[in-house]
Scaffold this active site. Structure first.
Site, PDB file in Angstrom:
ATOM      1  N   GLU A   1      32.308  40.288  36.361  1.00  0.00           N
ATOM      2  CA  GLU A   1      33.175  39.183  36.798  1.00  0.00           C
ATOM      3  C   GLU A   1      33.152  39.135  38.317  1.00  0.00           C
ATOM      4  OE1 GLU A   1      37.270  39.263  35.522  1.00  0.00           O
ATOM      5  OE2 GLU A   1      36.705  39.821  33.483  1.00  0.00           O
TER       6      GLU A   1
ATOM      7  N   GLU B   1      38.708  46.173  32.159  1.00  0.00           N
ATOM      8  CA  GLU B   1      39.717  46.517  33.160  1.00  0.00           C
ATOM      9  C   GLU B   1      40.904  47.265  32.565  1.00  0.00           C
ATOM     10  OE1 GLU B   1      40.801  43.012  35.342  1.00  0.00           O
ATOM     11  OE2 GLU B   1      38.766  42.558  35.939  1.00  0.00           O
TER      12      GLU B   1
HETATM   13  O1  IFM Z   1      41.348  36.254  34.768  1.00  0.00           O
HETATM   14  C1  IFM Z   1      41.130  37.579  35.065  1.00  0.00           C
HETATM   15  C2  IFM Z   1      40.336  38.254  33.975  1.00  0.00           C
HETATM   16  O2  IFM Z   1      40.939  38.128  32.728  1.00  0.00           O
HETATM   17  C3  IFM Z   1      40.169  39.728  34.269  1.00  0.00           C
HETATM   18  N1  IFM Z   1      39.657  39.933  35.592  1.00  0.00           N
HETATM   19  C4  IFM Z   1      40.275  39.234  36.688  1.00  0.00           C
HETATM   20  C5  IFM Z   1      40.372  37.752  36.364  1.00  0.00           C
HETATM   21  C6  IFM Z   1      41.034  37.008  37.532  1.00  0.00           C
HETATM   22  O3  IFM Z   1      42.312  37.512  37.751  1.00  0.00           O
END
Ligand code: IFM
Length: 453
Positions: free
Chosen positions: A360, A163
């Site tokens: 994720e 990200e």
């Molecule tokens: O916790 C974060 C993660 O580190 C990166 N993506 C989003 C998650 C939730 O906010």
């Protein structure tokens, strides 16, 4: 249950270093350690110590992965743990920790999926200017090379960055994340140098024989709530999604973004000779999907604030309001499982032949801790179930999506929200570190066990 998961569809769980590791004394300092010390930067005053004390509880956490029955585990390597000052000397103790993690996974038949940068930049590099500086990209490539030399024989899949939108815009535009700078022009330079570092790192890893090289983006569908908001929506989409995808696809900075951000940068950091490096071929693309962004008129009614949906995060942002619709998670994020296909489409429009993984997906959401310590989280089960189903429908419609990682294995440090938002399948008692699988962990385990093999 009856998800009808294809036997070759990979299922795993994900974590990141700063959020779980603890053992700050065993590594160099990073931007998030410094940020956490600023008054009010992290809502509950949490710091990287002890986090989930994962370094000292490695075997217990590996056993949890075995118990879940996952195919793969996505973790991140802490740059300051293996290279304490961000350049030069490596830490034998830090390297040994990831040897034990990777070997422990392989012994258990779990594929190691490593991310090189999940936001924890060594403090000396941040002090030297961080990602807005071109040199940071080269230091990242050196670090990637050192990791490839050590682990390329055992890591199954590599992601350079997680990200980069968050590192760049939350870090340097709104300052909501480390290092807390509020400089829109610098945030655009950060985007560029993050992706330059990514391209340089991929080349170095590939030369070393490392396999399956990619990057993880948080592509978010951006939806105009009215016709009048279409231009503003295009600006948000340009900075949330297209700038990353266009650089990776070899198209350079999108022309509309060059123009709309001219008030905050002269783009002098862009060099034509970088284009092929930025577009170095990748073997896979990861997407983290949680929600969508809705762009509404500035005077429209606002029901809820969504973390990470703020005009302060967006350079040269025109007047607008983010307008998430119910139902919401505890992050204020709209729950919209169909959005996962919209997010996949963004990737395939730009990079049509690159296989995709959801790296994720999950929810900080209401849960109940019963008197006997069990944790009941039916809303999290429903969230993951709905998103997995939407993902499988997208796969049936032809998207080349190869797997899914639930965020997250453990309740952990949710960055600026500290311990106040819980994403884990496994509860971690912040006072004692005790792990308790929630109902969602048992459910995910059953999903894995019920898969047609
Ligand atoms: O916790 C974060 C993660 O580190 C990166 N993506 C989003 C998650 C939730 O906010």
């Amino acid at each position: 249950m009856d998800l009808n998961l294809p036997p070759d569809f990979e299922l795993g769980v994900a974590t990141s270093a700063w959020q779980i590791e603890g053992d700050v004394a065993g590594r160099g300092r990073c931007n998030w350690d410094d940020f956490a010390e600023l008054p009010g930067a992290i809502v509950d005053g949490a710091t990287g110590e002890p986090a989930c004390d994962h370094v000292h509880r490695l075997d217990e956490d590996l056993d949890l992965l075995t118990w879940l029955g996952v195919d793969a585990y996505r973790f991140s390597i802490s740059w300051p743990r293996v290279m304490p000052t961000g350049t030069g000397a490596l830490s034998p103790q830090g390297l040994d920790f990831y040897d034990r993690l990777i070997d422990g996974l392989l012994e258990r038949g779990i594929r190691p999926v490593a991310t090189l940068f999940h936001w924890d930049l060594p403090s000396p590099l941040e002090a030297a200017g961080g990602w807005p500086e071109r040199d940071t990209a080269y230091r990242f490539a050196d670090y990637a090379q050192a990791m490839g030399e050590r682990y390329a024989d055992r890591v199954d899949r590599w992601a350079t960055l997680n990200e980069p939108w968050c590192s760049a815009f939350l870090g340097y535009c709104s300052g909501y994340f480390a290092p807390g700078r509020k400089e829109p022009g610098a945030s655009l330079a950060a985007v560029y140098h993050l992706l330059l570092g990514h391209g340089l790192a991929i080349d170095r890893l590939r030369d070393l024989g490392a396999r399956n090289l990619g990057i993880v983006l948080n592509l978010i569908p951006v939806i105009a709530q009215s016709e009048s908001m279409e231009a503003a929506t295009r600006h948000v989409d340009g900075l949330q999604n297209r700038i990353f995808l266009d650089l990776l696809a070899g198209n350079g900075i999108p022309p509309d973004i060059r123009e709309s951000c001219a008030s905050v940068t002269d783009w002098s950091f862009v060099r034509p000779e970088d284009t092929p490096i930025l577009a170095t071929p990748i073997d896979w693309l990861g997407e983290n999907y949680y929600s969508v962004m809705r762009v509404a008129e500035v005077d429209s009614e606002r029901h809820v604030d969504a973390i990470g949906q703020d005009i302060a995060d967006i350079p040269a942002c025109p007047p607008l309001r983010f307008d998430p619709q119910p139902p919401y998670t505890d992050m204020g994020w709209e729950v919209l499982p169909e959005g996962i296909e919209m997010a996949l489409r963004k990737a395939t429009d730009h990079l049509p032949d690159v296989p995709l993984w959801i790296c994720e997906n999950g929810a900080a959401i209401a849960e109940e801790i019963a008197a006997d310590g069990t944790v009941h989280d039916p809303n999290r089960i429903e969230y993951i179930d709905d998103h997995l189903r939407a993902l499988l429908r997208a796969r049936d419609r032809g998207f080349d999506v190869r797997g899914y990682f639930a965020w997250s294995l453990l309740d952990n440090l949710e960055w600026a929200s500290g311990w106040t938002k819980k994403f884990g399948l496994v509860r971690v008692d912040p006072a004692t570190g005790t792990r308790t699988p929630k109902d969602s962990a048992r459910w995910y385990r059953d999903v894995l066990a019920a898969r047609t093999r």
